[in-house]
Design a protein around this motif. Sequence first.
Motif, short mmCIF file in Angstrom:
data_model
loop_
_atom_site.label_atom_id
_atom_site.label_comp_id
_atom_site.label_asym_id
_atom_site.label_seq_id
_atom_site.Cartn_x
_atom_site.Cartn_y
_atom_site.Cartn_z
N ALA A 9 0.84 -1.21 0.00
CA ALA A 9 0.00 0.00 0.00
C ALA A 9 0.87 1.26 0.00
O ALA A 9 0.58 2.23 -0.71
N GLU A 10 1.96 1.21 0.76
CA GLU A 10 2.87 2.36 0.80
C GLU A 10 3.55 2.58 -0.55
O GLU A 10 3.74 3.71 -0.98
N ARG A 11 3.90 1.49 -1.21
CA ARG A 11 4.62 1.59 -2.50
C ARG A 11 3.70 1.96 -3.65
O ARG A 11 4.06 2.75 -4.51
N HIS A 12 2.52 1.35 -3.71
CA HIS A 12 1.69 1.45 -4.92
C HIS A 12 0.38 2.23 -4.73
O HIS A 12 -0.13 2.79 -5.70
N GLY A 13 -0.19 2.16 -3.54
CA GLY A 13 -1.37 2.99 -3.25
C GLY A 13 -2.66 2.61 -3.96
O GLY A 13 -3.67 3.29 -3.79
N ARG A 14 -2.68 1.54 -4.73
CA ARG A 14 -3.94 1.11 -5.33
C ARG A 14 -3.93 -0.39 -5.60
O ARG A 14 -2.87 -0.99 -5.82
N LEU A 15 -5.11 -0.99 -5.59
CA LEU A 15 -5.25 -2.40 -5.93
C LEU A 15 -6.62 -2.62 -6.55
O LEU A 15 -7.63 -2.23 -5.98
N ASP A 16 -6.64 -3.25 -7.73
CA ASP A 16 -7.89 -3.49 -8.46
C ASP A 16 -8.28 -4.97 -8.52
O ASP A 16 -9.45 -5.30 -8.63
N ARG A 17 -7.28 -5.86 -8.48
CA ARG A 17 -7.55 -7.31 -8.54
C ARG A 17 -6.67 -8.00 -7.51
O ARG A 17 -5.45 -7.81 -7.49
N LEU A 18 -7.29 -8.82 -6.66
CA LEU A 18 -6.54 -9.63 -5.69
C LEU A 18 -6.89 -11.09 -5.94
O LEU A 18 -8.06 -11.46 -5.94
N VAL A 19 -5.86 -11.91 -6.18
CA VAL A 19 -6.06 -13.33 -6.51
C VAL A 19 -5.29 -14.17 -5.49
O VAL A 19 -4.11 -13.92 -5.23
N LEU A 20 -5.96 -15.17 -4.92
CA LEU A 20 -5.35 -16.02 -3.89
C LEU A 20 -5.40 -17.47 -4.34
O LEU A 20 -6.49 -18.04 -4.52
N THR A 21 -4.22 -18.06 -4.55
CA THR A 21 -4.17 -19.45 -5.02
C THR A 21 -3.22 -20.30 -4.17
O THR A 21 -2.94 -21.44 -4.53
N GLN A 22 -2.71 -19.75 -3.07
CA GLN A 22 -1.70 -20.49 -2.30
C GLN A 22 -2.29 -21.77 -1.74
O GLN A 22 -3.44 -21.80 -1.35
N GLY A 23 -1.49 -22.84 -1.72
CA GLY A 23 -2.01 -24.10 -1.21
C GLY A 23 -0.96 -25.17 -1.08
O GLY A 23 0.19 -24.96 -1.43
N MET A 24 -1.38 -26.31 -0.56
CA MET A 24 -0.50 -27.47 -0.47
C MET A 24 -1.34 -28.73 -0.56
O MET A 24 -2.48 -28.75 -0.12
N SER A 83 -5.18 -17.61 6.13
CA SER A 83 -4.22 -16.58 5.69
C SER A 83 -4.75 -15.86 4.44
O SER A 83 -4.43 -14.69 4.23
N ARG A 84 -5.58 -16.53 3.67
CA ARG A 84 -6.23 -15.84 2.53
C ARG A 84 -7.15 -14.74 3.05
O ARG A 84 -7.19 -13.63 2.50
N MET A 85 -7.91 -15.05 4.11
CA MET A 85 -8.83 -14.06 4.66
C MET A 85 -8.08 -12.89 5.30
O MET A 85 -8.50 -11.74 5.19
N ALA A 86 -6.95 -13.18 5.96
CA ALA A 86 -6.14 -12.11 6.55
C ALA A 86 -5.62 -11.19 5.45
O ALA A 86 -5.58 -9.97 5.60
N CYS A 87 -5.25 -11.79 4.32
CA CYS A 87 -4.73 -11.02 3.18
C CYS A 87 -5.83 -10.12 2.61
O CYS A 87 -5.62 -8.92 2.38
N ILE A 88 -7.02 -10.68 2.40
CA ILE A 88 -8.15 -9.88 1.90
C ILE A 88 -8.44 -8.75 2.87
O ILE A 88 -8.60 -7.58 2.48
N ASP A 89 -8.49 -9.09 4.16
CA ASP A 89 -8.80 -8.10 5.18
C ASP A 89 -7.80 -6.94 5.15
O ASP A 89 -8.17 -5.77 5.22
N ALA A 90 -6.51 -7.28 5.01
CA ALA A 90 -5.46 -6.26 5.00
C ALA A 90 -5.57 -5.35 3.77
O ALA A 90 -5.20 -4.18 3.82
N PHE A 91 -6.09 -5.90 2.67
CA PHE A 91 -6.20 -5.13 1.43
C PHE A 91 -7.57 -4.44 1.26
O PHE A 91 -7.76 -3.70 0.29
N LEU A 92 -8.51 -4.66 2.18
CA LEU A 92 -9.86 -4.10 2.00
C LEU A 92 -9.88 -2.58 1.81
O LEU A 92 -10.63 -2.09 0.96
N PRO A 93 -9.07 -1.80 2.54
CA PRO A 93 -9.11 -0.35 2.31
C PRO A 93 -8.78 0.02 0.85
O PRO A 93 -9.47 0.86 0.26
N LEU A 94 -7.75 -0.61 0.27
CA LEU A 94 -7.40 -0.32 -1.13
C LEU A 94 -8.49 -0.81 -2.07
O LEU A 94 -8.82 -0.15 -3.06
#
Length: 352
Positions: free
Chosen positions: A117-132, A155-166
């Motif tokens: 967020a500090e570097r880029h200040g915007r986000l339009d698409r967030l994709v989560l595919t991490q797994g095992m 951890s996917r939900m934490a990531c979405i939550d952290a990016f919700l403002p953007l």
Amino acid sequence: GMRTQVLITAAGVVAVAVAYYQVTSMPTLAAVRAATAAASLHGRRAVVVGGTSGIGHGIALRLATAGASVTIVGRNAKRGGEIVAEMVEAGGGGEHEFVAVDGFLQRNLRTFATEYAERHGRLDRLVLTQGMATTQGYTPTPEGIDQKLALHYYSRMACIDAFLPLLRAADDARVLTVLSGGVHSAYTGYDTDPDLSGGAYSMSNAANAAGFYNDLAVDALSREAPTVTFIHSCPGFVNTNWGTELNWFVRGLVRMLQPLGRSIQDCGEYLSLPLLDEEHKGGGFYIMTAESEPARVLPEHTDAAREAVWAHTRAVLARIAGEAAGGAGGAAGGAAAAGDTETKEGEAAADK
């Protein structure tokens, strides 16, 4: 003996099914390509977590081709560099980067989101595919969440939550979580043993809980952030390095079948459809198949289930965020804790 016969037969059946699945779905691929051919993401930014292999790689390439500037997130820096080079070659004109993050831990993803967020200040698409893919039993991370459930859900939900403002600030934000849309059953123990730490852990319960919770979460999130579109889909059978953690025999069977799987590029075309088309713009939640067609919403997907699972999820996220703020000293603590998960199993965790 008999067991080998059964396994060989099963492998044969799967091979026929996969071959049939590919042939029957081919016309759809042309339709998907036609539907998204003119889509432009120029000036927009995307983050793909799990972008260093398989499914995430395919989606990252498709978004880059459409003109987005893509940040891929994963564990393998060498692979990350190669995929960044591929995205540049794809010619969409965006600026691409790889960021190394161990996605087992929520604190790492939150640190990444803050720095992004500090570097880029915007986000339009967030994709989560991490797994095992693993046959291990309940194996908690240092944050007290089972490894598989951490990667596939928490951890996917934490990531979405952290990016919700953007995401809320963007004019057309969309979030895609790729796990098992339309193929899992419901895990009904969410009231008694929601994180499977109380004895309910099995391979089947872990798979169904992660899938069912992703369904309920995209629904809950679409209510919290009504201008953002949330999608849970399924990868289908893809020719990737998935399954590196399975035992040698099962891995061998998977490897035998993989040439029949869908290519990473084709998978990227299908799964990117709701990220590129006009139809999925403007909020709401969607559960979709591997062909990005609507999948069945489970009958157990009720208001009560959504509210219970989301309250549990929010409590887990708050607990871990609180612990990270209290004791980790920010990024340094996150990095130190990341070292704790570098077990043989953790090392092998594919970004699916």
